[in-house]
Every structure is written in structure tokens, then in C-alpha cells.
Design an enzyme around this catalytic site. Structure first.
Site, PDB file in Angstrom:
ATOM      1  N   ASP A 308      -0.781  -5.890   9.286  1.00  0.00           N
ATOM      2  CA  ASP A 308      -1.790  -6.011   8.255  1.00  0.00           C
ATOM      3  C   ASP A 308      -1.215  -6.910   7.149  1.00  0.00           C
ATOM      4  O   ASP A 308      -0.041  -7.288   7.171  1.00  0.00           O
ATOM      5  CB  ASP A 308      -2.187  -4.617   7.729  1.00  0.00           C
ATOM      6  CG  ASP A 308      -3.571  -4.636   7.116  1.00  0.00           C
ATOM      7  OD1 ASP A 308      -4.242  -3.583   7.104  1.00  0.00           O
ATOM      8  OD2 ASP A 308      -3.994  -5.709   6.629  1.00  0.00           O
ATOM      9  N   GLU A 500     -11.303  -0.752   0.693  1.00  0.00           N
ATOM     10  CA  GLU A 500      -9.981  -0.157   0.868  1.00  0.00           C
ATOM     11  C   GLU A 500      -9.705   0.926  -0.182  1.00  0.00           C
ATOM     12  O   GLU A 500     -10.605   1.629  -0.615  1.00  0.00           O
ATOM     13  CB  GLU A 500      -8.924  -1.280   0.848  1.00  0.00           C
ATOM     14  CG  GLU A 500      -9.175  -2.322   1.938  1.00  0.00           C
ATOM     15  CD  GLU A 500      -8.029  -3.271   2.144  1.00  0.00           C
ATOM     16  OE1 GLU A 500      -8.272  -4.460   2.358  1.00  0.00           O
ATOM     17  OE2 GLU A 500      -6.871  -2.837   2.142  1.00  0.00           O
TER      18      GLU A 500
HETATM   19  C1  GLC Z   1      -6.564  -5.935   4.473  1.00  0.00           C
HETATM   20  C2  GLC Z   1      -7.070  -4.829   5.379  1.00  0.00           C
HETATM   21  C3  GLC Z   1      -7.387  -5.289   6.769  1.00  0.00           C
HETATM   22  C4  GLC Z   1      -7.840  -6.735   6.752  1.00  0.00           C
HETATM   23  C5  GLC Z   1      -6.668  -7.567   6.296  1.00  0.00           C
HETATM   24  C6  GLC Z   1      -7.044  -9.048   6.167  1.00  0.00           C
HETATM   25  O1  GLC Z   1      -5.610  -5.458   3.585  1.00  0.00           O
HETATM   26  O2  GLC Z   1      -6.292  -3.653   5.465  1.00  0.00           O
HETATM   27  O3  GLC Z   1      -8.421  -4.426   7.282  1.00  0.00           O
HETATM   28  O4  GLC Z   1      -8.262  -7.142   8.035  1.00  0.00           O
HETATM   29  O5  GLC Z   1      -6.120  -7.126   5.065  1.00  0.00           O
HETATM   30  O6  GLC Z   1      -7.964  -9.234   5.139  1.00  0.00           O
END
Ligand code: GLC
Length: 613
Positions: A308, A500
């Protein structure tokens, strides 16, 4: 067990290419910076394997054509590298191509889960893939296959359901929609099944994501542009549970949180994103047992694991240790939004020092190349520019309208006040959220957190109600303050858009300003209908008895007409709760002992649609 995604000849091609790659080129393929960080020429110079747009990582000109031009520049630069390995561009298209102004925005997963309609989700996936591919993007970080447990979690709405079987079924449907006529068909989009694993099983209060002392230097959280609201949100619970620790036993992990991965992988998914969260104190980004032994071993996953966003950084205070631990645990590509050269240097040092075997690097690059070959990127690094006219097209908006209709859950309908008669008496519509496209789209829309107002093009609930019942019969008051009585009042109430952990909340009650509008309308209307626009169930137990009807509309996206269609009986209520509706804040984490206000699976139907309306 999924068979290998490539033909024997394709596998030979990958091995031959791998054999010609230098260590630098291999590490380049494992590196994914964010587009705002990449210096001109670095894609070619470092043979970068991927670039992403984070939430809101938009081009200056945020139009489909502007997006295609931006992405194409990166793809073309990769063609200048020594081995011309095609670049894979990634975005979060989690409810349509949601960063792009003018794209069709579908209901978030919590609403799609309420439809229980796998074929609909497959068609949503297909439409989304076409709009994504139109901009030359071939990778979306979706579906989230989270199985939400505590609805105080700001990512509850990204989960389809609290029933793992429903999550598995709809995840497979979305994968199939992203695949379309085949992964190498030129309009397929690589899905990213996320966040592995048990991201939704964390315990309130265990997240260490935010440190008040370093808020002003946190480059990722700065992207959210929360300003002084940020501290207020932290006081309300922001970042208390997201990215926290899942203290569950292995049996629960295997029975509840693992099955959707098995299903999506068997359906052909070739990318999985690791979770920020930890299991029993060990971060998933460094969890060799789960990332390698379980995912790549037991589930026979042949694709690649992407970290991530800066996820590996959380493993340790020593960045070199983060790099070595995550790659050795089974991360194959690192989403390193900012300092990508630091990552590259660190991994090279680790390989040269023997802390990371080159065989592990080869395995990671083999997996990445496998996905790129499966997508046909070597033959066709660009999609057909003619696809641009499908972005936000009428057919996709009609599909989104169908999805909205099927996602609505009717939870109370005293005296069959619903459906309303399109040709009946005057209607009062109230609530600022009734006429706010951003509020009905929620997070991950145009910007990371989403935002109120006309952030893109679509139909608000008020516009839809007026279009259905006639402008002369629909009276609107943002605050519910009116000077006459009405037979029916419809109050629309929305959560503030969030994404988030920014959406983690201790208190899930309605806000005072919402309660005030509802009270004012109650005093002026014979029948009161409340429509909730929310990313999760809210605590409404006390207020519900004063309402005649309650509709959970979730986060429907741009096509508000779907809500009016069902409110006025042009389509029936058919949605079923995809998760338990909590009775009080004490019930926010699902347990067998709790007595929810409404149970998963509940949802009233309404009278047959009004004919001839
Ligand atoms: C974010 C999220 C993830 C996302 C990634 C790219 O922090 O946790 O779901 O796909 O970063 O944006």
C-alpha cells in the site's frame, strides 16, 4: 487451484526477458512512484515498472482527454527504456473512474452489496474498466474485499458486506467485469484485491497511523487538505481503527477474511494489495507467513503483491530494514509515492549485501511481468483512444441509475407512505445534502477525501425528485424552515465525505444540524420520509419512531435519479442490508451477542410500482 495465467510460450518469453535484465532494471520494475513525484526522464532512466495516481492525483486538465495525455506520457517514456518493458499505470477506480471529472460514479461497495446482484456488479465492473481504459490506464486498486466488523471504521463503505460469501461473489463479479473479453483484450483492467488480509478486523484504538506531534510533516495526510478540521476530526476518532491491529484467531481469519481472496484469485486476479493493518501485532507488509506461505503457497497466487501507499515504511524506523523485511515477506512491487530513488538504492544495497536473495527479486519481477504479459501490454502498450467517448456516457449513467435503484434499502414505511405519487400533492424536500452531488458520491471522488458541492457532473436527489414529480410541486428548503404545511416531507441527510481513517468516528449519531432540519420538517409535514446518504449504518434508534419512513441510500454516486425512481414507485425497493444496523454506539463492532436495530438481509419491499406515471 488457478492454472498458470500464461501459455508455455509466454512463460518462456518472461524467463528470456528476465534473463536479459540487469539488477537495476529488475528493481526498477518493482518500483511504483506517485505521478507527482516522478522526475522527467526517470521512467526511462530507472526502467520504472509502474506509476500511480493516488486519490486525487489528477492532471492539470481534469478531463478524460487530459487524463489520457498524462498517462500516455509515462507509457511512452517507458518505451524509451533499454528493454522497452511496458509501464502499468494504476489508479483507485473504486466506484467508477472516480478521479476523473465527468466519469460515471457508481454506488460505493456498501450499496452494491445491498443489491446482492452479481451480474449488475459485473456490468458495473465492465463499464468502469472501459472508462479507465479510455484514459490508457490498465490497473485499478479494486475491489476492496474487506468484511467490515466495526462500522466506526472509515472504510466500512468500501466493503460489500459482512457476509464473506456475498463479498466473494461480488468480488468475482467485479474481477470478471474488469476482465471483459479477456485480460489481453485491450480493454481489460488489472484488479487489485485488497487489502490483504483482515484489514476490516482491526480493533478500535489500536491504530498508530497518526501522531499529533508530526501532523505538519506527514506528506500523505497533507494530501487530504483537511486544514484545521483535521485536529477536530482526530478528536472525533479519526485514525483510531484504520490500519490498526486485528486481534482475531487464525480460524476467524481463514473463515471470514480469506475466502474472498481465494475466490478472486481463482477468478483470475493477478494483483493483491497488502494491508497496512497488522495481525496479532505483526504488520501485514512484513508478514511472510500470510503474504508468502498462505497467499502464494496455499492459494497458489501467481500474480504480484503490491504494497500500500508507503506501507513498508511502517515496519520499522530503519528504512533499509523496512525494505528487506517487506520484500523478503513477499511484497513484489513497492508503492513508494515520494522517495523512489531511496527505495531503489536501499533494495540494491540489500541484494548486494545478501539480505535479499536475487532469486527473491527474480520471483517478484517474474510475477510483475506475468501480469503485464497477461494484459497484452507488450503487444499493445496503449488502449484505443476512441474509447474516450464512453467516459460518462448515457449508457453507463443508465447502468449507474439501475445500480442506485437496486441499492436502496427501505427500513421503515409506516402506512405505506412510500412510494410517493408522482402526480400527488406538493412535496417538501429539505436538507442541504439533498442538492449536493459531492455529498451523494462520498470519498474517493475527484479528490482523495471527496468533497461537497458540484465536484463533477450528475443529478442530485433534489434535481431527480423535481424531474419526477414536477418543479411546480416540489418545494425545497435547505434548513427545513418553511411557512406552510405539506402532506409529505422528504429530508436528506448525509455524512461528510471522507476516506480511510479520516472517516473513523467514535460517535455515529446524526449531527445536530441534521436533527434540527428533521425536527423542523416533522412539525410541518403530515408524513416524514428520511433518506440517509452514509457510508455505514448510523445511530438513529431514538429518532426513528418519529419518522414515517427511512431509506438507506448509502453513497449512490452521480445518478441521483435512481433514488427518485424508487421513491416514486417507478421501480420497487429491493435492496437488502449488507450489514447489521447498530442499535447504539455499543453495538458498533458486530458480535453474535448484539441485537442490531436491523439485521443484515433485512429490507422492506414497497407496493408494486405505480403504473402509467
Ligand atoms: C491508500 C489506500 C489504498 C489505495 C492506495 C493508493 O492509502 O489504502 O486503498 O489503493 O493508497 O491510493
Amino acid at each position: 487451484m488457478p492454472q498458470h495465467p500464461l501459455t508455455f510460450d509466454q512463460q518462456q518469453f518472461v524467463e528470456e526477458l528476465l534473463g536479459r535484465m540487469t539488477l537495476d532494471e529488475k528493481i526498477g520494475q518493482m518500483t511504483q512512484p506517485e505521478k507527482n513525484s516522478v522526475k522527467p526522464g526517470d521512467v526511462a532512466r530507472l526502467a520504472l515498472g509502474s506509476v500511480l495516481s493516488g486519490g486525487g492525483g489528477n492532471p492539470e486538465e481534469n478531463t478524460p482527454r487530459g487524463w489520457r495525455a498524462m498517462v500516455t506520457r509515462f507509457i511512452d517514456e517507458a518505451q524509451q527504456s533499454r528493454l522497452r518493458i511496458p509501464l502499468l499505470y494504476g489508479v483507485d477506480a473504486v466506484h467508477g473512474h472516480n478521479n476523473v471529472v465527468g466519469a460515471t460514479i457508481f454506488p460505493h461497495n456498501i450499496g452494491l452489496g445491498a443489491t446482492r446482484d452479481a451480474d449488475l456488479v459485473r456490468r458495473v465492473g465492465r463499464a468502469t474498466a472501459l472508462e479507465v481504459a479510455a484514459t490508457n490506464v490498465r490497473w485499478s486498486f479494486a475491489p476492496a474485499v474487506s468484511v467490515p466488523q466495526d462500522v466506526r471504521w472509515g472504510r466500512t463503505y468500501e466493503g460489500y458486506s459482512q457476509d464473506p460469501n456475498v463479498v466473494s461473489e461480488l468480488a468475482v463479479a467485479l474481477v470478471r467485469g474488469f476482465e471483459g473479453d479477456g485480460w489481453n483484450s485491450g480493454t481489460s483492467v488489472l484488479p487489485s484485491v485488497k487489502h490483504f488480509v483482515a484489514d476490516a478486523a482491526t480493533t478500535w484504538g489500536t491504530s498508530r497511523r497518526v501522531d499529533r506531534a508530526t501532523l505538519d510533516v506527514d506528506r500523505t495526510l497533507a494530501i487530504a487538505q483537511m486544514g484545521q478540521d483535521f485536529v477536530e476530526l482526530i478528536d472525533l476518532g479519526a485514525w483510531q481503527i484504520d490500519q490498526g491491529d486485528a486481534d482475531i484467531d487464525e480460524e476467524t481469519l481463514r473463515e471470514v477474511h480469506l475466502p474472498p481472496y481465494r475466490a478472486a484469485i481463482e477468478a483470475g486476479a493477478l494483483n493483491v494489495m497488502a494491508s497496512y493493518s497488522s495481525w496479532r501485532g505483526l504488520k501485514l507488509h512484513g508478514h511472510r507467513f500470510l503474504l508468502t506461505d498462505v497467499l502464494k503457497g496455499e492459494l497458489n497466487f501467481q500474480g504480484f503483491v503490491v504494497s500500500d501507499w508507503a506501507g513498508i515504511d511502517q515496519l520499522s524506523a530503519d528504512y533499509d530494514a523496512c525494505v528487506a523485511q517487506s520484500i523478503n515477506a513477499g511484497v513484489d512491487m513497492v508503492m513508494v509515492p515520494f522517495d523512489y530513488e531511496r527505495f531503489i538504492t536501499s533494495l540494491k544495497r540489500a541484494v548486494q549485501a545478501g539480505q535479499v536473495e536475487e532469486a527473491r527479486v527474480d520471483d517478484a519481477v517474474r510475477r510483475i511481468l506475468t501480469a503485464k504479459v497477461a494484459l497484452g501490454l507488450f503487444e499493445r502498450p496503449h488502449t484505443d483512444e476512441g474509447l474516450l467517448n464512453v467516459v460518462g456516457c448515457a449508457a453507463h449513467r443508465e447502468l449507474a441509475r439501475e445500480a442506485v435503484r437496486k441499492s436502496l434499502v427501505l427500513l421503515k414505511n409506516e402506512g405505506d407512505v412510500l412510494p410517493l405519487d408522482p402526480a400527488g400533492e406538493d412535496i417538501l424536500v429539505a436538507g442541504a445534502d439533498a442538492d449536493d452531488l459531492g455529498a451523494q458520491c462520498g470519498g474517493w471522488t475527484i479528490s482523495w477525501m471527496g468533497g461537497r458541492g458540484a465536484t463533477t457532473s450528475g443529478t442530485t436527489l433534489l434535481e431527480a425528485i423535481r424531474a419526477t414529480a414536477g418543479h411546480d410541486r416540489v418545494f425545497y428548503s435547505a434548513n427545513g424552515d418553511v411557512t406552510r404545511d405539506y402532506r409529505v416531507g422528504v429530508v436528506v441527510v448525509a455524512e461528510e465525505p471522507y476516506a480511510e481513517g479520516m472517516g473513523d468516528r467514535a460517535d455515529l449519531g446524526l449531527r445536530p444540524e441534521h436533527l434540527d432540519v428533521i425536527e423542523r420538517v416533522r412539525a410541518r409535514c403530515e408524513r416524514l420520509v428520511v433518506v440517509l446518504l452514509s457510508g455505514r449504518p448510523l445511530v438513529i434508534t431514538e429518532q426513528l419512531q418519529a419518522w414515517d419512513a427511512l431509506v438507506a441510500a448509502w453513497l449512490p454516486g452521480t445518478e441521483g435519479q435512481g433514488v427518485a425512481d424508487v421513491l416514486f414507485g417507478l421501480a420497487p425497493f429491493s435492496g437488502r442490508l449488507s450489514l447489521d444496523w447498530l442499535r447504539s454506539a455499543h453495538d458498533s463492532r458486530r458480535t453474535d451477542a448484539m441485537t442490531p436495530l436491523f439485521r443484515m438481509g433485512e429490507g422492506l419491499t414497497s407496493r408494486e410500482p405505480v403504473t402509467g406515471a
